[in-house]
Scaffold this motif. Structure first.
Motif, PDB file in Angstrom:
ATOM      1  N   ALA A 312       0.827  -1.207   0.000  1.00 33.67           N
ATOM      2  CA  ALA A 312       0.000   0.000   0.000  1.00 33.67           C
ATOM      3  C   ALA A 312       0.862   1.257   0.000  1.00 33.67           C
ATOM      4  O   ALA A 312       0.607   2.211  -0.746  1.00 33.67           O
ATOM      5  CB  ALA A 312      -0.931  -0.018   1.208  1.00 33.67           C
ATOM      6  N   ASP A 313       1.895   1.278   0.845  1.00 29.69           N
ATOM      7  CA  ASP A 313       2.803   2.427   0.870  1.00 29.69           C
ATOM      8  C   ASP A 313       3.497   2.614  -0.475  1.00 29.69           C
ATOM      9  O   ASP A 313       3.623   3.733  -0.981  1.00 29.69           O
ATOM     10  CB  ASP A 313       3.862   2.233   1.954  1.00 29.69           C
ATOM     11  CG  ASP A 313       3.402   2.707   3.322  1.00 29.69           C
ATOM     12  OD1 ASP A 313       2.513   3.575   3.379  1.00 29.69           O
ATOM     13  OD2 ASP A 313       3.934   2.214   4.329  1.00 29.69           O
ATOM     14  N   ALA A 314       3.978   1.519  -1.038  1.00 31.60           N
ATOM     15  CA  ALA A 314       4.692   1.607  -2.320  1.00 31.60           C
ATOM     16  C   ALA A 314       3.759   2.064  -3.444  1.00 31.60           C
ATOM     17  O   ALA A 314       4.152   2.867  -4.300  1.00 31.60           O
ATOM     18  CB  ALA A 314       5.322   0.261  -2.658  1.00 31.60           C
ATOM     19  N   LEU A 315       2.538   1.572  -3.455  1.00 33.61           N
ATOM     20  CA  LEU A 315       1.563   1.998  -4.470  1.00 33.61           C
ATOM     21  C   LEU A 315       1.255   3.483  -4.333  1.00 33.61           C
ATOM     22  O   LEU A 315       1.171   4.216  -5.335  1.00 33.61           O
ATOM     23  CB  LEU A 315       0.287   1.174  -4.338  1.00 33.61           C
ATOM     24  CG  LEU A 315       0.357  -0.284  -4.808  1.00 33.61           C
ATOM     25  CD1 LEU A 315      -0.840  -1.069  -4.293  1.00 33.61           C
ATOM     26  CD2 LEU A 315       0.421  -0.366  -6.336  1.00 33.61           C
ATOM     27  N   ALA A 316       1.054   3.933  -3.115  1.00 29.79           N
ATOM     28  CA  ALA A 316       0.755   5.349  -2.886  1.00 29.79           C
ATOM     29  C   ALA A 316       1.922   6.224  -3.339  1.00 29.79           C
ATOM     30  O   ALA A 316       1.723   7.276  -3.970  1.00 29.79           O
ATOM     31  CB  ALA A 316       0.446   5.585  -1.413  1.00 29.79           C
ATOM     32  N   TYR A 317       3.132   5.783  -3.010  1.00 27.98           N
ATOM     33  CA  TYR A 317       4.329   6.540  -3.403  1.00 27.98           C
ATOM     34  C   TYR A 317       4.465   6.593  -4.924  1.00 27.98           C
ATOM     35  O   TYR A 317       4.745   7.654  -5.507  1.00 27.98           O
ATOM     36  CB  TYR A 317       5.553   5.905  -2.769  1.00 27.98           C
ATOM     37  CG  TYR A 317       6.848   6.638  -3.003  1.00 27.98           C
ATOM     38  CD1 TYR A 317       7.009   7.953  -2.591  1.00 27.98           C
ATOM     39  CD2 TYR A 317       7.927   6.013  -3.625  1.00 27.98           C
ATOM     40  CE1 TYR A 317       8.206   8.633  -2.788  1.00 27.98           C
ATOM     41  CE2 TYR A 317       9.129   6.672  -3.831  1.00 27.98           C
ATOM     42  CZ  TYR A 317       9.257   7.988  -3.414  1.00 27.98           C
ATOM     43  OH  TYR A 317      10.447   8.663  -3.623  1.00 27.98           O
ATOM     44  N   ALA A 318       4.242   5.465  -5.581  1.00 29.12           N
ATOM     45  CA  ALA A 318       4.330   5.425  -7.047  1.00 29.12           C
ATOM     46  C   ALA A 318       3.260   6.290  -7.696  1.00 29.12           C
ATOM     47  O   ALA A 318       3.499   6.920  -8.736  1.00 29.12           O
ATOM     48  CB  ALA A 318       4.212   3.982  -7.526  1.00 29.12           C
ATOM     49  N   SER A 319       2.085   6.332  -7.092  1.00 29.61           N
ATOM     50  CA  SER A 319       0.972   7.103  -7.664  1.00 29.61           C
ATOM     51  C   SER A 319       1.272   8.592  -7.714  1.00 29.61           C
ATOM     52  O   SER A 319       0.744   9.310  -8.573  1.00 29.61           O
ATOM     53  CB  SER A 319      -0.297   6.875  -6.841  1.00 29.61           C
ATOM     54  OG  SER A 319      -0.705   5.530  -6.879  1.00 29.61           O
ATOM     55  N   ALA A 403      -6.963  -7.362  -2.760  1.00 30.90           N
ATOM     56  CA  ALA A 403      -6.845  -6.494  -3.936  1.00 30.90           C
ATOM     57  C   ALA A 403      -7.641  -5.208  -3.748  1.00 30.90           C
ATOM     58  O   ALA A 403      -7.206  -4.121  -4.163  1.00 30.90           O
ATOM     59  CB  ALA A 403      -7.318  -7.242  -5.181  1.00 30.90           C
ATOM     60  N   LEU A 404      -8.809  -5.300  -3.125  1.00 29.36           N
ATOM     61  CA  LEU A 404      -9.626  -4.112  -2.874  1.00 29.36           C
ATOM     62  C   LEU A 404      -8.900  -3.137  -1.951  1.00 29.36           C
ATOM     63  O   LEU A 404      -9.006  -1.911  -2.126  1.00 29.36           O
ATOM     64  CB  LEU A 404     -10.968  -4.511  -2.264  1.00 29.36           C
ATOM     65  CG  LEU A 404     -11.968  -5.171  -3.217  1.00 29.36           C
ATOM     66  CD1 LEU A 404     -13.150  -5.745  -2.437  1.00 29.36           C
ATOM     67  CD2 LEU A 404     -12.467  -4.181  -4.273  1.00 29.36           C
ATOM     68  N   LEU A 405      -8.171  -3.660  -0.975  1.00 23.64           N
ATOM     69  CA  LEU A 405      -7.385  -2.778  -0.120  1.00 23.64           C
ATOM     70  C   LEU A 405      -6.311  -2.063  -0.930  1.00 23.64           C
ATOM     71  O   LEU A 405      -6.132  -0.843  -0.816  1.00 23.64           O
ATOM     72  CB  LEU A 405      -6.757  -3.581   1.020  1.00 23.64           C
ATOM     73  CG  LEU A 405      -5.999  -2.763   2.075  1.00 23.64           C
ATOM     74  CD1 LEU A 405      -6.138  -3.388   3.448  1.00 23.64           C
ATOM     75  CD2 LEU A 405      -4.514  -2.616   1.727  1.00 23.64           C
ATOM     76  N   LEU A 406      -5.602  -2.795  -1.772  1.00 21.78           N
ATOM     77  CA  LEU A 406      -4.551  -2.169  -2.589  1.00 21.78           C
ATOM     78  C   LEU A 406      -5.116  -1.100  -3.507  1.00 21.78           C
ATOM     79  O   LEU A 406      -4.469  -0.070  -3.752  1.00 21.78           O
ATOM     80  CB  LEU A 406      -3.827  -3.237  -3.414  1.00 21.78           C
ATOM     81  CG  LEU A 406      -3.042  -4.309  -2.657  1.00 21.78           C
ATOM     82  CD1 LEU A 406      -2.333  -5.226  -3.642  1.00 21.78           C
ATOM     83  CD2 LEU A 406      -2.055  -3.694  -1.680  1.00 21.78           C
TER      84      LEU A 406
END
Length: 455
Positions: A312-319, A403-406
């Motif tokens: 989740a942290d990595a996805l947010a950072y990439a976004s 997946a819904l959380l991600l």
């Protein structure tokens, strides 16, 4: 050793014109009950004045890319020693590329910790049109397998970093290495929270290829180097293979290296949080609340559902960089292989067209994928009374709720999520997959990103 491999799909094609010294060897076809079916093979009797050995191989019934790769791998195991190999097509519609790839993939072994080492086997395919591309793919897959197979005692965050540095050395990939201080300063509560139970400090590795390309892709890989379950402790048997819980991170680096070697016209940025999930007095507890990079909060109901926290942290950072597409790959949930078995990767996406493109890129391919739904009504299962969400939705639909959380961390950007908890590790040995790491996901994403580069 020189090996001529004659590939037959039909028994009636075997005669004195198609096989040298057919009359001398005719009885061998009968003794071996050769019917030209896929996987049937035997060596002809060697003649004293011939520098070549001849391997007769049946291809009848080979239809998919996997069939041909498996055939090539069986040929490699049959030969079993350093050889120059020449494939001779005696049938139509043969996928020689996949046969050559299978020949190469059959050579994998991992004996790093054995007192007696086996000799590496090398095959050279004569007059091959594909050797360089196949070798690039094999190098990525074998590197991923090695990384998965290393035991956790060896596989520290520093070890993983060093292996990445060596692997991408000489490639047009910029590597940034961030430590625990940076992780805390950048409000990555998921990464820091999961890691705080271990004596080994976390790292966050970022690799970037071709930042000036028209299309930019982010790829996140889950890097839990060992997963004990934390305070929600796994059983002893459940921990036995948890050195493999970093397969997603290794796969991400295998993909970017392959993309760079093949000089694919696409921008790719890899993000891999690297942690251990261990129980201790400083470990996160069930009921704790973590604040993530994007400000959202997660109540930790199960410390063994840790992968989604670091992802989740990595996805947010990439976004935050607003890429055209976000991809991720993780050994995320046992529920994925309860649903699909251990040989099929689960695919999720928030965009039907993107999902279709991924599946079409791998249709009848070596790696097998199937979509699972992002059923929005299941979000109620991860609703928390004290935080924005909780990290476990219970027993049923676990791959979907993860997946819904991600999805909460991708900012409405087109997104593909691969759950490879099943196919990321082989439970038994075969010609293609020895027991252990498989490298599954490297080719699936490579095929998809290659197609994305053309749109």
């Amino acid at each position: 050793m020189n090996i001529e491999v004659l590939l037959f799909a039909n028994l009636e094609d075997i005669n004195a014109e198609s096989v040298s010294n057919f009359e001398v060897n005719k009885n061998l076809f009968e003794v071996n009950k050769f019917e030209a079916k896929k996987g049937q093979m035997f060596f002809l009797a060697d003649l004293d004045n011939n520098d070549w050995s001849t391997l007769i191989v049946g291809t009848g019934g080979c239809r998919s890319e996997y069939d041909f790769v498996n055939l090539g791998a069986k040929i490699g195991k049959k030969i079993g020693k350093d050889s120059d190999v020449k494939f001779v097509k005696k049938a139509k519609d043969l996928d020689i590329y996949s046969i050559e790839f299978g020949l190469a993939i059959s050579t994998y072994s991992f004996d790093e910790f054995k007192s007696e080492k086996s000799s590496a086997i090398n095959f050279k395919v004569i007059e091959s049109e594909y050797s360089e591309e196949i070798q690039n793919k094999i190098q990525s897959i074998f590197w991923v397998r090695d990384m998965v197979n290393y035991p956790a005692l060896t596989k520290s965050p520093e070890f993983f970093q060093e292996k990445v540095e060596d692997f991408i050395d000489g490639l047009d990939i910029k590597l940034n290495i961030f430590d625990e201080k940076w992780i805390l300063e950048n409000n990555m509560g998921g990464v820091a929270g999961v890691a705080q139970g271990s004596d080994r400090s976390p790292k966050f590795l970022v690799g970037e290829y071709n930042p000036d390309a028209k299309k930019q892709i982010a790829l996140i890989g889950k890097g839990v180097l060992f997963d004990s379950g934390g305070l929600s402790l796994k059983s002893p048997s459940g921990m036995e293979t948890m050195k493999s819980d970093m397969a997603g991170a290794a796969t991400a680096w295998g993909i970017i290296a392959l993309i760079a070697k093949q000089e694919v016209d696409i921008g790719l940025k890899v993000y891999t949080p690297i942690v251990e999930n261990m129980p201790s007095g400083s470990a996160i507890r069930p009921g704790d609340v973590l604040k993530m990079r994007n400000g959202k909060t997660i109540e930790v109901m199960n410390t063994d559902a840790e992968g989604r926290l670091i992802m989740a942290d990595a996805l947010a950072y990439a976004s935050e960089s607003s890429p055209d597409l976000i991809c991720d790959v993780a050994t995320l949930t046992g529920a994925a292989y309860v649903a699909l078995g251990v040989e099929i990767g689960a695919v999720f996406s928030n965009n039907d067209s993107t999902l279709e493109n991924f599946l079409n890129s791998n249709l009848d391919g070596f790696e097998n994928y199937h979509s699972l739904p992002l059923e929005q009504s299941y979000k109620s299962l991860i609703k928390s009374s004290i935080a924005d969400m909780k990290n476990s939705g219970g027993r049923f639909g676990g791959a979907i709720t993860a997946a819904l959380l991600l999805e909460e961390f991708v900012d409405d950007i087109d997104w593909i999520h691969l759950d490879i908890a099943g196919p990321g590790r082989s439970r038994s040995s075969s010609a293609i997959y020895p027991e252990g790491g498989t490298g599954f996901g490297v080719l699936g994403y490579f095929n998809f990103l290659l197609n994305q580069s053309k749109t």
